[in-house]
Design a protein around this motif. Structure first.
Motif, PDB file in Angstrom:
ATOM      1  N   PRO A   1      38.572  57.744  44.556  1.00  0.00           N
ATOM      2  CA  PRO A   1      38.629  56.951  45.788  1.00  0.00           C
ATOM      3  C   PRO A   1      38.109  57.704  47.009  1.00  0.00           C
ATOM      4  O   PRO A   1      37.789  57.083  48.017  1.00  0.00           O
ATOM      5  CB  PRO A   1      40.108  56.586  45.928  1.00  0.00           C
ATOM      6  CG  PRO A   1      40.830  57.570  45.075  1.00  0.00           C
ATOM      7  CD  PRO A   1      39.895  57.985  43.991  1.00  0.00           C
ATOM      8  N   GLY A   2      37.968  59.015  46.914  1.00  0.00           N
ATOM      9  CA  GLY A   2      37.449  59.799  48.021  1.00  0.00           C
ATOM     10  C   GLY A   2      35.943  59.998  47.983  1.00  0.00           C
ATOM     11  O   GLY A   2      35.365  60.570  48.911  1.00  0.00           O
ATOM     12  N   SER A   3      35.279  59.504  46.925  1.00  0.00           N
ATOM     13  CA  SER A   3      33.825  59.654  46.837  1.00  0.00           C
ATOM     14  C   SER A   3      33.161  58.820  47.931  1.00  0.00           C
ATOM     15  O   SER A   3      33.734  57.854  48.450  1.00  0.00           O
ATOM     16  CB  SER A   3      33.321  59.229  45.458  1.00  0.00           C
ATOM     17  OG  SER A   3      33.516  57.842  45.275  1.00  0.00           O
ATOM     18  N   ARG A   4      31.947  59.194  48.275  1.00  0.00           N
ATOM     19  CA  ARG A   4      31.255  58.504  49.369  1.00  0.00           C
ATOM     20  C   ARG A   4      31.111  57.022  49.098  1.00  0.00           C
ATOM     21  O   ARG A   4      31.374  56.189  49.981  1.00  0.00           O
ATOM     22  CB  ARG A   4      29.892  59.152  49.610  1.00  0.00           C
ATOM     23  CG  ARG A   4      29.171  58.528  50.775  1.00  0.00           C
ATOM     24  CD  ARG A   4      27.955  59.313  51.160  1.00  0.00           C
ATOM     25  NE  ARG A   4      27.143  58.549  52.101  1.00  0.00           N
ATOM     26  CZ  ARG A   4      25.971  58.932  52.527  1.00  0.00           C
ATOM     27  NH1 ARG A   4      25.463  60.080  52.138  1.00  0.00           N
ATOM     28  NH2 ARG A   4      25.287  58.178  53.367  1.00  0.00           N
ATOM     29  N   HIS A   5      30.701  56.634  47.895  1.00  0.00           N
ATOM     30  CA  HIS A   5      30.520  55.203  47.628  1.00  0.00           C
ATOM     31  C   HIS A   5      31.851  54.455  47.670  1.00  0.00           C
ATOM     32  O   HIS A   5      31.899  53.318  48.123  1.00  0.00           O
ATOM     33  CB  HIS A   5      29.771  54.963  46.314  1.00  0.00           C
ATOM     34  CG  HIS A   5      30.402  55.555  45.114  1.00  0.00           C
ATOM     35  ND1 HIS A   5      30.175  56.854  44.713  1.00  0.00           N
ATOM     36  CD2 HIS A   5      31.263  55.044  44.215  1.00  0.00           C
ATOM     37  CE1 HIS A   5      30.863  57.103  43.620  1.00  0.00           C
ATOM     38  NE2 HIS A   5      31.531  56.022  43.303  1.00  0.00           N
ATOM     39  N   SER A   6      32.932  55.101  47.265  1.00  0.00           N
ATOM     40  CA  SER A   6      34.250  54.448  47.341  1.00  0.00           C
ATOM     41  C   SER A   6      34.693  54.283  48.787  1.00  0.00           C
ATOM     42  O   SER A   6      35.232  53.228  49.156  1.00  0.00           O
ATOM     43  CB  SER A   6      35.289  55.254  46.556  1.00  0.00           C
ATOM     44  OG  SER A   6      34.966  55.303  45.188  1.00  0.00           O
ATOM     45  N   ARG A   7      34.467  55.284  49.604  1.00  0.00           N
ATOM     46  CA  ARG A   7      34.793  55.166  51.039  1.00  0.00           C
ATOM     47  C   ARG A   7      33.963  54.066  51.681  1.00  0.00           C
ATOM     48  O   ARG A   7      34.463  53.279  52.495  1.00  0.00           O
ATOM     49  CB  ARG A   7      34.585  56.498  51.754  1.00  0.00           C
ATOM     50  CG  ARG A   7      35.541  57.582  51.350  1.00  0.00           C
ATOM     51  CD  ARG A   7      35.457  58.824  52.248  1.00  0.00           C
ATOM     52  NE  ARG A   7      34.139  59.188  52.700  1.00  0.00           N
ATOM     53  CZ  ARG A   7      33.317  60.057  52.093  1.00  0.00           C
ATOM     54  NH1 ARG A   7      33.715  60.639  50.972  1.00  0.00           N
ATOM     55  NH2 ARG A   7      32.133  60.340  52.594  1.00  0.00           N
ATOM     56  N   ASP A   8      32.675  54.009  51.311  1.00  0.00           N
ATOM     57  CA  ASP A   8      31.812  52.954  51.849  1.00  0.00           C
ATOM     58  C   ASP A   8      32.349  51.569  51.492  1.00  0.00           C
ATOM     59  O   ASP A   8      32.365  50.658  52.332  1.00  0.00           O
ATOM     60  CB  ASP A   8      30.389  53.084  51.307  1.00  0.00           C
ATOM     61  CG  ASP A   8      29.601  54.244  51.895  1.00  0.00           C
ATOM     62  OD1 ASP A   8      30.074  54.872  52.867  1.00  0.00           O
ATOM     63  OD2 ASP A   8      28.501  54.517  51.367  1.00  0.00           O
TER      64      ASP A   8
ATOM     65  N   THR B   1      25.449  51.468  48.407  1.00  0.00           N
ATOM     66  CA  THR B   1      26.430  51.093  49.416  1.00  0.00           C
ATOM     67  C   THR B   1      25.889  51.492  50.784  1.00  0.00           C
ATOM     68  O   THR B   1      24.889  52.203  50.887  1.00  0.00           O
ATOM     69  CB  THR B   1      27.777  51.825  49.184  1.00  0.00           C
ATOM     70  OG1 THR B   1      27.561  53.244  49.245  1.00  0.00           O
ATOM     71  CG2 THR B   1      28.381  51.450  47.839  1.00  0.00           C
ATOM     72  N   ALA B   2      26.556  51.042  51.827  1.00  0.00           N
ATOM     73  CA  ALA B   2      26.215  51.457  53.181  1.00  0.00           C
ATOM     74  C   ALA B   2      27.518  51.716  53.926  1.00  0.00           C
ATOM     75  O   ALA B   2      28.479  50.957  53.793  1.00  0.00           O
ATOM     76  CB  ALA B   2      25.394  50.392  53.892  1.00  0.00           C
ATOM     77  N   GLY B   3      27.541  52.797  54.674  1.00  0.00           N
ATOM     78  CA  GLY B   3      28.739  53.150  55.425  1.00  0.00           C
ATOM     79  C   GLY B   3      28.374  53.896  56.688  1.00  0.00           C
ATOM     80  O   GLY B   3      27.217  53.897  57.119  1.00  0.00           O
ATOM     81  N   ALA B   4      29.358  54.570  57.249  1.00  0.00           N
ATOM     82  CA  ALA B   4      29.172  55.294  58.504  1.00  0.00           C
ATOM     83  C   ALA B   4      28.089  56.365  58.410  1.00  0.00           C
ATOM     84  O   ALA B   4      27.422  56.661  59.395  1.00  0.00           O
ATOM     85  CB  ALA B   4      30.500  55.926  58.933  1.00  0.00           C
ATOM     86  N   GLU B   5      27.896  56.921  57.237  1.00  0.00           N
ATOM     87  CA  GLU B   5      26.877  57.958  57.039  1.00  0.00           C
ATOM     88  C   GLU B   5      25.519  57.370  56.659  1.00  0.00           C
ATOM     89  O   GLU B   5      24.584  58.117  56.387  1.00  0.00           O
ATOM     90  CB  GLU B   5      27.339  58.942  55.967  1.00  0.00           C
ATOM     91  CG  GLU B   5      28.611  59.675  56.326  1.00  0.00           C
ATOM     92  CD  GLU B   5      29.118  60.524  55.172  1.00  0.00           C
ATOM     93  OE1 GLU B   5      28.416  61.481  54.791  1.00  0.00           O
ATOM     94  OE2 GLU B   5      30.210  60.217  54.666  1.00  0.00           O
ATOM     95  N   GLY B   6      25.418  56.052  56.606  1.00  0.00           N
ATOM     96  CA  GLY B   6      24.161  55.404  56.252  1.00  0.00           C
ATOM     97  C   GLY B   6      24.157  54.944  54.809  1.00  0.00           C
ATOM     98  O   GLY B   6      25.189  54.932  54.136  1.00  0.00           O
TER      99      GLY B   6
END
Length: 154
Positions: free
Chosen positions: A49-56, A23-28
């Motif tokens: 749902p709070g995991s980094r990939h879920s947030r991404d 995934t890609a998100g605000a943290e890269g």
């Protein structure tokens, strides 16, 4: 569906259990290893749902994934590369059907022990996600170095 490319990809996915989801998100960029079940050509998994990939995924649904065992001989490498979109599955009927696929695929979930009960309890508070592929590439070095076959899905 068993003789064509889609059938060979499905058989490969059924023979394995863990995907690496990118995934890609605000943290890269980020990658996570996840148990999955196959539903047609889609893959489903359960995650916090709070995991980094879920947030991404909440911000950017386009993903990539791979399914491949670990090899020590390049000539034996086989795997599937997937590009598509992923999203939470809010529909209760679809969620129940997919969770039933999990209990059939992962027999440890049906054991009457504390470990299985703990996992099932975690499932109840987790979100169910589905990756809908737009492209799947079957890599098979047993058919020649770098052998690739691409399945485009709409």
């Amino acid at each position: 569906m068993t003789d064509g490319l889609d059938g060979r990809i499905a058989a490969f996915l059924d023979a394995h259990h863990v995907m690496s989801l990118a995934t890609a998100g605000a943290e890269g960029p980020h990658a996570a290893s996840l148990f999955y079940v196959r539903d047609g050509m889609s893959l489903a998994w359960v995650s916090d749902p709070g995991s980094r990939h879920s947030r991404d995924l909440a911000a950017e649904p386009r993903v990539a994934a791979t399914v491949a065992p670990d090899y020590t001989d390049y000539a034996a490498i086989r795997g599937v590369q997937i590009a598509g979109t992923a999203e939470a599955v809010p529909d209760l009927a679809a969620r129940a059907r997919l969770l039933a696929l999990f209990t059939r695929r992962f027999s440890f979930l049906t054991r009457p022990d504390a470990a299985a009960a703990m996992v099932l309890k975690a499932f109840s508070g987790a979100t169910l996600y589905r990756l809908t592929p737009v492209r799947m590439v079957l890599i098979d070095n047993t058919r020649g170095f770098g052998h690739k076959e691409t399945l485009e899905l709409s």
